[in-house]
Write an enzyme that holds these catalytic residues in place. Structure first.
Site, PDB file in Angstrom:
ATOM      1  N   SER A 116       0.832  -1.211   0.000  1.00  0.00           N
ATOM      2  CA  SER A 116       0.000   0.000   0.000  1.00  0.00           C
ATOM      3  C   SER A 116       0.863   1.256   0.000  1.00  0.00           C
ATOM      4  O   SER A 116       0.363   2.339  -0.300  1.00  0.00           O
ATOM      5  CB  SER A 116      -0.867   0.050   1.256  1.00  0.00           C
ATOM      6  N   HIS A 136      -1.515  -2.864  -7.036  1.00  0.00           N
ATOM      7  CA  HIS A 136      -2.244  -2.537  -5.809  1.00  0.00           C
ATOM      8  C   HIS A 136      -3.744  -2.776  -5.990  1.00  0.00           C
ATOM      9  O   HIS A 136      -4.399  -2.092  -6.766  1.00  0.00           O
ATOM     10  CB  HIS A 136      -1.958  -1.063  -5.448  1.00  0.00           C
ATOM     11  N   GLU A 148      -4.216  -0.663  -9.349  1.00  0.00           N
ATOM     12  CA  GLU A 148      -3.203   0.332  -9.714  1.00  0.00           C
ATOM     13  C   GLU A 148      -1.884  -0.393 -10.001  1.00  0.00           C
ATOM     14  O   GLU A 148      -1.350  -1.068  -9.115  1.00  0.00           O
ATOM     15  CB  GLU A 148      -2.992   1.325  -8.559  1.00  0.00           C
ATOM     16  N   ASN A 187      -5.750   6.477  -2.862  1.00  0.00           N
ATOM     17  CA  ASN A 187      -5.638   6.989  -1.489  1.00  0.00           C
ATOM     18  C   ASN A 187      -5.462   8.500  -1.467  1.00  0.00           C
ATOM     19  O   ASN A 187      -5.950   9.174  -0.560  1.00  0.00           O
ATOM     20  CB  ASN A 187      -4.500   6.290  -0.740  1.00  0.00           C
TER      21      ASN A 187
END
Ligand SMILES: NC(=O)c1ccc[n+]([C@@H]2O[C@H](COP(=O)([O-])OP(=O)(O)OC[C@H]3O[C@@H](n4cnc5c(N)ncnc54)[C@H](O)[C@@H]3O)[C@@H](O)[C@H]2O)c1
Length: 312
Positions: A116, A136, A148, A187
């Site tokens: 992450s 990801h 990702e 994120n």
């Protein structure tokens, strides 16, 4: 193709399930036999639910016949074309594992990490240079479409493009990020909104419950079907410019963790895992919200597969 998933914790089994649903031979490996057995059971349950909801064509048993579990890393990675590392976010654990993988994996294997936050290809520049990058996934990975793929300048373009294609064939929506930026994309987008939400809560202008309704009943309701740039096109860029000019200077740009969060952490109110965060959860409530979340996400996946919003 043989795919190996290393780590059968929160994310590994769901990632293994993606490749099973794509028709591949999958080996799920972990140091702990119990984690493997629980992971296998969760994959089976998830496949059965998806079959009952008409999301997948075949019976769960057919997909399960292509799954192997093993505590032997050597056996697990032998002849694997793709190896996905999903072990805890700890440098010491990842470092030790990569030392083993370098000796055990096939020379042409593509190796990706579900990290992450760690810029692993930069940290281990000599580990499988060109064929090692980040993939990801999002929790729960067997449901959320996005993946990702984060590459740097040493990554082989063919390796990234190969994985992008394979993920698409499994029904996923991969995107490529050129260069390691903190938090990757999702994120960062999410935290920009979280920061503003915490700021508004802190100012006392609105409750957490009503703020949650802004994402569920407006922003989120629409955003699975209409991206940010497409939304701006619908609004009209003249209006976008006008509104940006008024609101941007008023938005929060703090860089420290808000007090409202640090206070809850020091009180042990960590969220669903401790029974209280911004909301309270007793055992019954915890099960109810967890089940409802899963059901609604699966219904959303059905709509997603039907309308394919990213294809337009
Ligand atoms: N949890 C999430 O929602 C989430 C989302 C996206 C990315 N990630 C990332 O995915 C990775 C895994 O996260 P998680 O939440 O699934 O972790 P987890 O702690 O739930 O599971 C990790 C598993 O790896 C096993 N393991 C540890 N060392 C091992 C080794 N050397 N060989 C084989 N197995 C080993 C453990 O026994 C455990 O079962 C982390 O890098 C994390 O940052 C997590």
């Amino acid at each position: 193709m043989k795919v190996t998933v290393i780590g059968a914790g929160v994310m590994g089994p769901g990632i293994a399930q993606i490749w099973l649903m794509g028709g591949h031979e999958v080996v799920l490996t972990d140091l702990v036999q119990k984690a493997l057995e629980e992971g296998k059971e969760s994959i089976y349950n998830s496949l059965q639910t998806m079959k009952a909801m008409d999301i997948i064509k075949n019976d769960a048993e057919l997909y399960m016949s292509k799954l192997e579990i093993s505590t032997s890393l050597e056996q697990a990675v032998k002849a694997a074309k793709l190896v996905i590392e999903v072990v805890p976010e700890r440098m010491d654990i990842k470092q030790q594992l990569y030392g083993q993988l370098d000796k055990l994996c096939e020379k042409d294997a593509i190796i990706v990490s579900n990290t992450s936050s760690l810029p692993l290809p930069e940290i281990f520049p000599n580990f499988r240079t060109g064929k090692f990058f980040v993939a990801h996934f999002f929790n729960p990975p067997q449901i959320l479409p996005l993946v990702e793929l984060v590459r740097n300048e040493t990554t082989e373009t063919e390796a990234v493009e190969w994985l992008r294609k394979e993920l698409e064939l499994c029904g996923k929506t991969p995107i490529v990020v050129n260069g390691f930026i903190k938090g990757f994309l999702v994120n960062r987008m999410q935290l920009a909104m979280t920061r503003e939400a915490l700021n508004l809560l802190d100012q006392g202008v609105v409750s957490a419950e009503d703020l949650d309704k802004t994402t569920m009943a407006a922003v989120g309701f629409k955003s699975a079907w209409q991206g940010i740039f497409n939304t701006m096109d619908f609004v009209g860029l003249d209006t976008v410019a006008f509104v940006n000019n008024i609101i941007f200077p008023d938005l929060c740009n703090d860089t420290s963790v808000p007090k409202i969060v640090t206070d809850k952490v020091s009180e042990g109110k960590l969220g669903i895992k401790t029974g209280e965060g911004f909301y309270k959860y007793d055992q019954g409530k915890r099960e109810e919200v967890t089940q409802k979340r899963l059901t609604v996400l699966l219904e959303q996946l059905k709509l997603w597969n039907k309308y394919k919003p990213c294809d337009v």
